[in-house]
Design a protein around this motif. Structure first.
Motif, PDB file in Angstrom:
ATOM      1  N   THR A 160      22.219 -79.344  -8.123  1.00  0.00           N
ATOM      2  CA  THR A 160      22.749 -79.899  -9.364  1.00  0.00           C
ATOM      3  C   THR A 160      24.161 -80.400  -9.066  1.00  0.00           C
ATOM      4  O   THR A 160      24.504 -80.595  -7.900  1.00  0.00           O
ATOM      5  N   SER A 179      26.363 -83.656 -17.902  1.00  0.00           N
ATOM      6  CA  SER A 179      25.592 -83.170 -16.782  1.00  0.00           C
ATOM      7  C   SER A 179      24.140 -83.571 -16.938  1.00  0.00           C
ATOM      8  O   SER A 179      23.563 -83.444 -18.008  1.00  0.00           O
ATOM      9  N   LEU A 180      23.538 -84.075 -15.843  1.00  0.00           N
ATOM     10  CA  LEU A 180      22.117 -84.431 -15.866  1.00  0.00           C
ATOM     11  C   LEU A 180      21.294 -83.395 -15.100  1.00  0.00           C
ATOM     12  O   LEU A 180      20.071 -83.414 -15.129  1.00  0.00           O
ATOM     13  N   GLY A 181      21.957 -82.513 -14.373  1.00  0.00           N
ATOM     14  CA  GLY A 181      21.241 -81.540 -13.540  1.00  0.00           C
ATOM     15  C   GLY A 181      21.000 -80.225 -14.256  1.00  0.00           C
ATOM     16  O   GLY A 181      21.396 -80.040 -15.408  1.00  0.00           O
TER      17      GLY A 181
END
Lengths: 269, 330
Positions: free
Chosen positions: B117, B151-153
């Protein structure tokens, strides 16, 4: 046996750009300097410290090859060549339109790790502690993780001895000497000292050197492998409203006295 | 994909006590956990955690992962990382928070890479949006610009700058759970070794904790004022001495005095800056100062945009009179 050092170096907007010349494209989420100010890009200052650290090892051990590695969408060759003019041996540039304005360190680290693997053998990777554009301070740590090697960040002195890298660092009030087995990643900070000036001989030598240029395809990296993990929602220049009360007096000394009186009145001293 | 839940703070313990920055992270974490309506936990690592787990509950944690192992006696990044990775994999938090500092700045990014991530670096503010996503505000370009990043993770991670929030009031009657966690570390995880470690004795007030800080910059012209006027003023006010990066690079004063992006973060009630222009990278270390006073020869210096009180004049003339008047008022 030759000691192979790779130094990563990023081309950035000059951090000495005056605040008034900063321009932000809020749509494209990118920062530039005002074109009319004609401010040339520079090699990230901490990365120049990294080149200096590598060259000091080369001065001490002689049989050392220093390769400068960078990734970006476009390079100003006169700027990047400074790393060669300082005395580095070779330069590898990963140049690809897909690397335009990357602020997600996971992508940069993956690209650099792939480039390091393609370069082949390395003993030591030296990077600046962070780049002065996005100030992420994450790429070197990610590079160490992706390559599965130790990482010693924020050092001020780097030596190589008996297949070990030995580093000095100061964090807070603690002075440490840390060692790790090679291969390893080390990051350096400004306390390492001023980077050397290119000598005329090295400038001439650098002029004859052609950097190796690879695209993402050359590294076998697909767009999917470089999916972002962060998304920038907004980028802006913070507004500052001055509310400074200027203290004056009959002369400068009197202003100093009046400042003390003002701070007492405000119960600050 | 694991069903992720809760906020996990990676805490720091020194001598059986919770680090002040960890109490601040618990306050940030409490806010996020409350918006998510999910629990707040903290991982504490060491060989002996002393009273720290109880302290963590008193400062807002619902659950403490007491991670103990002989290899965690002293901070060593590889051992810490191995242990924290196990905690994060077993407890699958939605959000992970770390404090910016020697430990968080080293562990945070590497943990993010290990968990596949990413971490939002150096946040001044963190929040949860309507889609339960972590959003952080952070300075970039040496503090000249601000970015809002999400955040995309998974998990969503942030490193938060100290002094960006106050700890919650300590409440020793708060209830919480302490769960022992044994990471069973093997010595082979350790890849770097501390050969030598010298802790410099603290002279005077600790910069990060000082209520008053007096700093000097390039405008001082030489190293001498740091042992004369700047020191006299600091002694008089019980203040700590700070410095700009330029004077540290020039060798006028040691690096442990540097305030700024690559130095220390301070939050004094009163910050007196002498001969410092106020470059963004310096201001990044003192944005939490309550009142800034600037003495600078250049009346156009950007520092006067940040200062509350200013004197445009030669410090050699201003400062002695200022010191004399302060002494007279004592």
């Amino acid at each position: 046996m030759t000691l192979n050092i790779i130094v990563t170096a990023k081309q950035v907007m000059d951090p000495e750009t005056p605040a008034t010349a900063y321009r932000v494209d809020r749509e494209k989420k990118r920062v530039d300097s005002d074109p009319s100010a004609r401010i040339a890009p520079v090699i990230n200052g901490f990365d120049e410290n990294g080149v200096e650290a590598a060259l000091r090892i080369k001065d001490a051990l002689k049989d050392v090859k220093v390769t400068v590695l960078s990734a970006g969408a476009a390079f100003t060759m006169d700027v990047m060549k400074k790393a060669l003019s300082m005395g580095s041996d070779e330069m590898v540039l990963v140049q690809d339109p897909a690397l335009e304005n990357i602020s997600d360190s996971t992508i940069t680290a993956k690209v650099l790790a792939a480039a390091v693997k393609k370069i082949g053998s390395f003993d030591l990777i030296i990077t600046g502690r962070q780049a002065s554009d996005w100030d992420n301070a994450q790429v070197p740590l990610g590079l160490a993780e992706l390559l599965g090697v130790p990482c010693i960040p924020l050092t001020r002195k780097v030596d190589v001895k008996d297949r070990q890298v030995v580093c000095e660092r100061v964090t807070g009030n603690v002075h440490e000497v840390i060692s790790a087995q090679l291969p390893a990643v080390v990051t350096v900070s400004n306390e390492l000292g001023t980077p050397r000036y290119p000598t005329l001989r090295n400038i001439m030598a650098a002029a004859r050197k052609q950097p190796t240029i690879w695209s993402l395809g050359d590294l076998g990296l697909s767009a999917a492998a470089l999916a972002p993990k962060l998304k920038m929602l907004d980028l802006f220049i913070p507004k500052k409203q001055s509310q400074c009360e200027m203290i004056t007096g009959e002369d400068e000394a009197d202003a100093g006295k009046n400042l003390a009186l003002k701070l007492r009145e405000a119960k600050l001293v | 994909m694991a069903d992720r839940q809760g906020v996990l703070v990676i805490g720091e313990v020194a001598n059986g006590k919770l680090n002040p920055s960890s109490t601040e992270m618990l306050a940030h974490g409490r806010k996020l956990a409350d918006s998510l309506k999910e629990p707040l936990s903290i991982a504490l690592l060491g060989q002996d955690l002393g009273a720290a787990p109880k302290e963590a509950i008193a400062f807002g944690a619902d659950k403490v992962h007491a991670v103990t192992d002989p290899l965690l006696k002293e901070y060593q990044v590889d051992a810490y990382l191995a242990a924290i990775t196990k905690v994060a994999q077993q407890h699958t938090p939605r959000v992970v928070l770390l404090a910016k500092g020697p430990i968080g700045s080293e562990v945070g990014p590497r943990l993010a890479f290990r968990l596949d991530t990413a971490v939002i670096q150096d946040c001044l503010e963190v929040r949860i949006d309507a889609e339960k996503k972590l959003v952080g505000n952070r300075p970039v370009y040496g503090g000249n610009c601000m970015a809002t990043i999400t955040s995309l993770g998974e998990p969503m991670m942030a490193i938060v700058r100290p002094k960006t929030g106050d700890p919650l009031a300590r409440n020793d009657s708060r209830h919480g759970e302490v769960v022992a966690f044994s990471p069973r570390l093997e010595a082979s995880v350790i890849k770097s070794r501390v050969v030598e470690r010298v802790e410099k004795a603290q002279e005077g007030v600790r910069l990060e904790d000082a209520a008053i800080v007096v700093s000097g910059g390039r405008g001082l012209g030489s190293a001498a004022p740091f042992t004369n006027e700047i020191k006299d003023l600091a002694d008089l006010l019980g203040a700590a001495i700070g410095a700009s990066r330029a004077v540290v690079d020039s060798g006028w004063i040691s690096h442990d005095h540097q305030v700024g992006l690559t130095g220390k973060t301070i939050a004094p009630n009163l910050y007196i800056m002498v001969g410092i222009s106020g470059a963004s990278q310096h201001m990044a270390g003192c944005s939490a100062a309550k009142v800034i006073v600037a003495i600078n020869r250049d009346s156009d210096a950007v520092i006067f945009n940040d200062a509350r009180y200013g004197v445009a004049g030669d410090w050699k003339k201003v400062l002695p009179a200022f010191i004399q008047q302060i002494r007279a008022m004592k």
